[in-house]
Design an enzyme around this catalytic site. Structure first.
Site, short mmCIF file in Angstrom:
data_model
loop_
_atom_site.label_atom_id
_atom_site.label_comp_id
_atom_site.label_asym_id
_atom_site.label_seq_id
_atom_site.Cartn_x
_atom_site.Cartn_y
_atom_site.Cartn_z
N HIS A 97 82.72 22.50 -15.18
CA HIS A 97 81.79 22.09 -16.24
C HIS A 97 82.33 22.59 -17.58
O HIS A 97 82.89 23.68 -17.65
CB HIS A 97 80.40 22.69 -15.97
CG HIS A 97 79.33 22.09 -16.83
ND1 HIS A 97 79.20 22.42 -18.15
CD2 HIS A 97 78.38 21.16 -16.55
CE1 HIS A 97 78.19 21.71 -18.65
NE2 HIS A 97 77.68 20.94 -17.71
N GLU A 146 81.94 13.89 -18.14
CA GLU A 146 80.98 14.50 -19.05
C GLU A 146 81.64 14.82 -20.40
O GLU A 146 82.17 15.92 -20.59
CB GLU A 146 80.46 15.81 -18.46
CG GLU A 146 79.68 15.65 -17.18
CD GLU A 146 78.63 16.75 -17.05
OE1 GLU A 146 77.47 16.41 -16.83
OE2 GLU A 146 78.97 17.93 -17.21
P1 PGA Z 1 72.44 17.42 -20.62
O1 PGA Z 1 73.50 18.29 -19.75
O2 PGA Z 1 71.87 16.42 -19.68
O3 PGA Z 1 71.43 18.44 -21.07
O4 PGA Z 1 73.20 16.82 -21.72
C1 PGA Z 1 74.34 17.66 -18.87
C2 PGA Z 1 75.31 18.63 -18.27
O5 PGA Z 1 75.60 19.66 -18.88
O6 PGA Z 1 75.81 18.41 -17.18
#
Ligand code: PGA
Length: 219
Positions: A97, A146
């Site tokens: 992440h 992401e």
């Molecule tokens: P968010 O976070 O939906 O609050 O943007 C997503 C993530 O960090 O995986």
């Protein structure tokens, strides 16, 4: 690991006490059986074990994922949790992440070791990439795209661009591809594209069980 698509992943990050998590599970758990895909919840490591036992004893159709795993196997690594220590409690584990990369200095080598350890313990990594060029370690089957600019900003990537990136990722291997970054109940459905975008990873909009259930419903 075979799982029903789409995958909907709730990443709680360092949020919720046990009581709050427990209430969330009690609201979402009984509804989960109506969903044809797979719901995966990522609680804080502190509650992974209790959450997993609660889900198992209630018979809810929810899988548990860790938010991270040690790059080391068991040994003298103070503060770490080795994959083999939680393999009976989790089916999946987030790895890479961007918050781990940025705040904890995790680099490609560390992340490849984490993915390897998870696989060896029978835990399926959900490997987060920030763009189409982020290296994906060997053995990884689930990739979550992401983009940093979309995480926690209220500024999601466009479904069209996510689709493009997902296609590029899929051209490199037989991956299940998820999208994460400012997914809300209003935009969640627009990101699911069977065969291309196989699921979503939700941070802040997953915290409230009613909002999360609405997302599941729309999908
Ligand atoms: P968010 O976070 O939906 O609050 O943007 C997503 C993530 O960090 O995986």
């Amino acid at each position: 690991m075979l799982q029903n698509l789409p995958l909907i992943v709730a990443n709680f990050k360092a949020n919720k006490t046990w009581d709050e998590l427990s209430q969330w599970l009690e609201k979402v758990g009984p509804q989960a059986k109506d969903f044809l895909g797979t719901i995966i919840v990522c609680p804080s490591m502190a509650y992974v074990s209790e959450a997993s036992q609660k889900i198992k004893s209630a018979g809810w159709q929810i899988k548990v994922a860790a938010q991270d795993i040690s790059r080391f196997e068991q040994g003298s690594y103070t503060g770490e949790v080795a994959a083999s220590q939680i393999k009976d409690q989790v089916s999946y584990c987030l790895i890479g992440h961007s918050e781990r990369r940025q705040n904890f200095g995790e680099d490609d080598n560390a992340l490849a070791a984490k993915a390897q350890n998870a696989k060896s313990a029978g835990i399926e990594p959900i490997f987060c990439v920030q763009g189409q060029n982020t290296p994906i370690p060997r053995g990884v089957q689930i990739v979550a795209y992401e983009p940093v600019s979309a995480i926690g900003t209220g500024n999601p990537d466009s479904p069209e661009n996510v689709q493009k990136v997902a296609q590029i990722i899929k051209s490199k291997g037989d991956f299940t591809v998820l999208y994460g970054g400012s997914v809300t109940r209003d935009n969640a459905k627009s990101f699911i594209k069977p065969g291309t975008i196989d699921g979503i990873l939700i941070g802040s909009s997953s915290l409230d069980p009613q909002t999360f259930l609405k997302i599941v419903e729309t999908i």
